[in-house]
Design a protein around this motif. Structure first.
Motif, PDB file in Angstrom:
ATOM      1  N   ALA A 168      47.132  38.328  13.399  1.00  0.00           N
ATOM      2  CA  ALA A 168      48.178  38.920  14.241  1.00  0.00           C
ATOM      3  C   ALA A 168      47.650  39.096  15.671  1.00  0.00           C
ATOM      4  O   ALA A 168      48.341  38.777  16.642  1.00  0.00           O
ATOM      5  CB  ALA A 168      48.631  40.259  13.657  1.00  0.00           C
ATOM      6  N   LYS A 169      46.409  39.579  15.795  1.00  0.00           N
ATOM      7  CA  LYS A 169      45.804  39.746  17.127  1.00  0.00           C
ATOM      8  C   LYS A 169      45.627  38.399  17.827  1.00  0.00           C
ATOM      9  O   LYS A 169      45.870  38.276  19.026  1.00  0.00           O
ATOM     10  CB  LYS A 169      44.442  40.435  17.014  1.00  0.00           C
ATOM     11  CG  LYS A 169      44.520  41.912  16.752  1.00  0.00           C
ATOM     12  CD  LYS A 169      43.107  42.493  16.755  1.00  0.00           C
ATOM     13  CE  LYS A 169      43.040  43.769  15.963  1.00  0.00           C
ATOM     14  NZ  LYS A 169      41.665  44.245  15.786  1.00  0.00           N
ATOM     15  N   SER A 170      45.174  37.390  17.094  1.00  0.00           N
ATOM     16  CA  SER A 170      44.993  36.054  17.678  1.00  0.00           C
ATOM     17  C   SER A 170      46.312  35.483  18.176  1.00  0.00           C
ATOM     18  O   SER A 170      46.382  34.906  19.264  1.00  0.00           O
ATOM     19  CB  SER A 170      44.385  35.089  16.657  1.00  0.00           C
ATOM     20  OG  SER A 170      43.081  35.466  16.325  1.00  0.00           O
ATOM     21  N   PHE A 171      47.357  35.653  17.392  1.00  0.00           N
ATOM     22  CA  PHE A 171      48.680  35.162  17.778  1.00  0.00           C
ATOM     23  C   PHE A 171      49.158  35.894  19.038  1.00  0.00           C
ATOM     24  O   PHE A 171      49.665  35.281  19.979  1.00  0.00           O
ATOM     25  CB  PHE A 171      49.665  35.347  16.628  1.00  0.00           C
ATOM     26  CG  PHE A 171      51.045  34.842  16.935  1.00  0.00           C
ATOM     27  CD1 PHE A 171      51.305  33.479  16.992  1.00  0.00           C
ATOM     28  CD2 PHE A 171      52.081  35.728  17.171  1.00  0.00           C
ATOM     29  CE1 PHE A 171      52.576  33.013  17.284  1.00  0.00           C
ATOM     30  CE2 PHE A 171      53.359  35.276  17.461  1.00  0.00           C
ATOM     31  CZ  PHE A 171      53.603  33.914  17.517  1.00  0.00           C
ATOM     32  N   HIS A 172      48.966  37.189  19.067  1.00  0.00           N
ATOM     33  CA  HIS A 172      49.351  37.997  20.229  1.00  0.00           C
ATOM     34  C   HIS A 172      48.561  37.559  21.461  1.00  0.00           C
ATOM     35  O   HIS A 172      49.116  37.432  22.561  1.00  0.00           O
ATOM     36  CB  HIS A 172      49.131  39.484  19.929  1.00  0.00           C
ATOM     37  CG  HIS A 172      49.496  40.383  21.051  1.00  0.00           C
ATOM     38  ND1 HIS A 172      48.568  40.869  21.948  1.00  0.00           N
ATOM     39  CD2 HIS A 172      50.699  40.888  21.430  1.00  0.00           C
ATOM     40  CE1 HIS A 172      49.190  41.626  22.835  1.00  0.00           C
ATOM     41  NE2 HIS A 172      50.474  41.659  22.548  1.00  0.00           N
ATOM     42  N   HIS A 173      47.270  37.307  21.283  1.00  0.00           N
ATOM     43  CA  HIS A 173      46.419  36.867  22.388  1.00  0.00           C
ATOM     44  C   HIS A 173      46.919  35.532  22.960  1.00  0.00           C
ATOM     45  O   HIS A 173      46.970  35.353  24.184  1.00  0.00           O
ATOM     46  CB  HIS A 173      44.968  36.748  21.924  1.00  0.00           C
ATOM     47  CG  HIS A 173      44.026  36.321  22.992  1.00  0.00           C
ATOM     48  ND1 HIS A 173      43.647  37.149  24.030  1.00  0.00           N
ATOM     49  CD2 HIS A 173      43.404  35.128  23.206  1.00  0.00           C
ATOM     50  CE1 HIS A 173      42.833  36.490  24.828  1.00  0.00           C
ATOM     51  NE2 HIS A 173      42.671  35.271  24.352  1.00  0.00           N
ATOM     52  N   LEU A 174      47.290  34.586  22.095  1.00  0.00           N
ATOM     53  CA  LEU A 174      47.820  33.302  22.570  1.00  0.00           C
ATOM     54  C   LEU A 174      49.110  33.514  23.357  1.00  0.00           C
ATOM     55  O   LEU A 174      49.337  32.867  24.379  1.00  0.00           O
ATOM     56  CB  LEU A 174      48.091  32.356  21.395  1.00  0.00           C
ATOM     57  CG  LEU A 174      46.889  31.630  20.814  1.00  0.00           C
ATOM     58  CD1 LEU A 174      47.308  30.783  19.622  1.00  0.00           C
ATOM     59  CD2 LEU A 174      46.222  30.758  21.865  1.00  0.00           C
ATOM     60  N   TYR A 175      49.949  34.417  22.878  1.00  0.00           N
ATOM     61  CA  TYR A 175      51.189  34.744  23.586  1.00  0.00           C
ATOM     62  C   TYR A 175      50.867  35.276  24.984  1.00  0.00           C
ATOM     63  O   TYR A 175      51.465  34.857  25.972  1.00  0.00           O
ATOM     64  CB  TYR A 175      52.001  35.764  22.783  1.00  0.00           C
ATOM     65  CG  TYR A 175      53.126  36.372  23.576  1.00  0.00           C
ATOM     66  CD1 TYR A 175      54.319  35.665  23.779  1.00  0.00           C
ATOM     67  CD2 TYR A 175      53.007  37.638  24.140  1.00  0.00           C
ATOM     68  CE1 TYR A 175      55.348  36.219  24.528  1.00  0.00           C
ATOM     69  CE2 TYR A 175      54.032  38.193  24.883  1.00  0.00           C
ATOM     70  CZ  TYR A 175      55.198  37.477  25.075  1.00  0.00           C
ATOM     71  OH  TYR A 175      56.209  38.019  25.821  1.00  0.00           O
ATOM     72  N   GLU A 180      50.579  34.759  30.948  1.00  0.00           N
ATOM     73  CA  GLU A 180      49.756  34.741  32.157  1.00  0.00           C
ATOM     74  C   GLU A 180      49.823  33.381  32.853  1.00  0.00           C
ATOM     75  O   GLU A 180      49.873  33.310  34.086  1.00  0.00           O
ATOM     76  CB  GLU A 180      48.312  35.106  31.825  1.00  0.00           C
ATOM     77  CG  GLU A 180      48.121  36.562  31.482  1.00  0.00           C
ATOM     78  CD  GLU A 180      46.726  36.887  30.983  1.00  0.00           C
ATOM     79  OE1 GLU A 180      45.798  36.079  31.203  1.00  0.00           O
ATOM     80  OE2 GLU A 180      46.572  37.957  30.359  1.00  0.00           O
ATOM     81  N   THR A 181      49.811  32.322  32.084  1.00  0.00           N
ATOM     82  CA  THR A 181      49.902  30.981  32.657  1.00  0.00           C
ATOM     83  C   THR A 181      51.236  30.799  33.382  1.00  0.00           C
ATOM     84  O   THR A 181      51.282  30.274  34.502  1.00  0.00           O
ATOM     85  CB  THR A 181      49.746  29.906  31.554  1.00  0.00           C
ATOM     86  OG1 THR A 181      48.484  30.066  30.934  1.00  0.00           O
ATOM     87  CG2 THR A 181      49.872  28.493  32.122  1.00  0.00           C
ATOM     88  N   ILE A 182      52.296  31.249  32.771  1.00  0.00           N
ATOM     89  CA  ILE A 182      53.628  31.139  33.391  1.00  0.00           C
ATOM     90  C   ILE A 182      53.682  31.966  34.678  1.00  0.00           C
ATOM     91  O   ILE A 182      54.169  31.496  35.700  1.00  0.00           O
ATOM     92  CB  ILE A 182      54.729  31.566  32.399  1.00  0.00           C
ATOM     93  CG1 ILE A 182      54.835  30.534  31.279  1.00  0.00           C
ATOM     94  CG2 ILE A 182      56.067  31.754  33.111  1.00  0.00           C
ATOM     95  CD1 ILE A 182      55.677  30.952  30.103  1.00  0.00           C
ATOM     96  N   HIS A 183      53.134  33.175  34.630  1.00  0.00           N
ATOM     97  CA  HIS A 183      53.136  34.035  35.820  1.00  0.00           C
ATOM     98  C   HIS A 183      52.308  33.440  36.957  1.00  0.00           C
ATOM     99  O   HIS A 183      52.636  33.617  38.118  1.00  0.00           O
ATOM    100  CB  HIS A 183      52.625  35.441  35.471  1.00  0.00           C
ATOM    101  CG  HIS A 183      53.622  36.244  34.742  1.00  0.00           C
ATOM    102  ND1 HIS A 183      54.423  37.181  35.349  1.00  0.00           N
ATOM    103  CD2 HIS A 183      53.990  36.240  33.436  1.00  0.00           C
ATOM    104  CE1 HIS A 183      55.223  37.727  34.450  1.00  0.00           C
ATOM    105  NE2 HIS A 183      54.973  37.161  33.273  1.00  0.00           N
ATOM    106  N   SER A 184      51.231  32.744  36.622  1.00  0.00           N
ATOM    107  CA  SER A 184      50.383  32.164  37.663  1.00  0.00           C
ATOM    108  C   SER A 184      51.054  30.956  38.328  1.00  0.00           C
ATOM    109  O   SER A 184      50.754  30.625  39.471  1.00  0.00           O
ATOM    110  CB  SER A 184      49.019  31.767  37.099  1.00  0.00           C
ATOM    111  OG  SER A 184      49.133  30.670  36.223  1.00  0.00           O
TER     112      SER A 184
END
Length: 186
Positions: A168-175, A180-184
């Motif tokens: 669950a944490k890994s999935f959240h981290h990928l999200y 962040e990529t979209i915001h950049s």
């Protein structure tokens, strides 16, 4: 506050303890089923995991898959585009460990993303005298296949929740990385 949904594939040979681990996780350890019917096809279990240090949560749709080859065609269709993967083997059954390569290949073939977060779980650590797969061997295989490694004993209720929470944490981290990529870019 973000609520994400992850398609969680639980795979491995029959009788390695996949369903027991999933049931224990769903019930927060309150329910250990001593007598159970083997999974036919796929059972879907849902549980929400709150991500520590955030107000976010991930709803895991756990596809508890039969380890029987006869049901593979059904599973293959249901496994389309998984979010995370949990491979389970029995530490006292070397064949179940050897089969993990086949299960990994099958699940990865169903994904479109370049990185599928996954874990390898050695279950039944309570069978100390019958162990045939050493922890170091499994850790090395997991690392070679870009998987985290955990050991559990569903019977003793040890570490049963750790693989689920980790995914669950890994999935959240990928999200978070995608956001962040979209915001950049914007």
């Amino acid at each position: 506050m973000v609520k994400l949904t992850a398609k969680f594939i639980l795979a491995g040979d029959a009788t390695v303890g996949k369903s027991t681990l999933a049931q224990l996780f769903r019930s927060d350890g309150a329910h250990f089923q001593k007598n159970y019917a083997m999974t036919v096809g796929v059972d879907i279990i849902m549980k929400t995991v709150h991500i520590p240090e955030t107000s976010d949560s991930v709803e895991l749709l756990i596809y508890d898959s039969s380890g029987k080859e006869i049901f593979y065609e059904i599973m293959e269709k249901l496994w389309e585009q998984p979010s995370v993967l949990c491979l389970v083997y029995d530490v006292s059954n070397e064949q179940s460990f050897n089969s993990c390569a086949k299960w990994l290949q099958r699940v990865r073939a169903r994904t479109l993303c370049s990185h599928l977060p996954g874990v390898l779980v050695g279950n039944k650590t309570d069978l100390v005298g019958r162990r045939t797969v050493e922890q170091k061997q499994a850790q090395e295989w997991a690392a070679q296949n870009d998987l985290e490694y955990f050991e559990t004993s569903a019977k003793e209720m040890e570490n049963f929740e750790v693989p689920f929470r980790s995914l669950a944490k890994s999935f959240h981290h990928l999200y978070q990385e995608k956001v962040e990529t979209i915001h950049s870019v914007v």
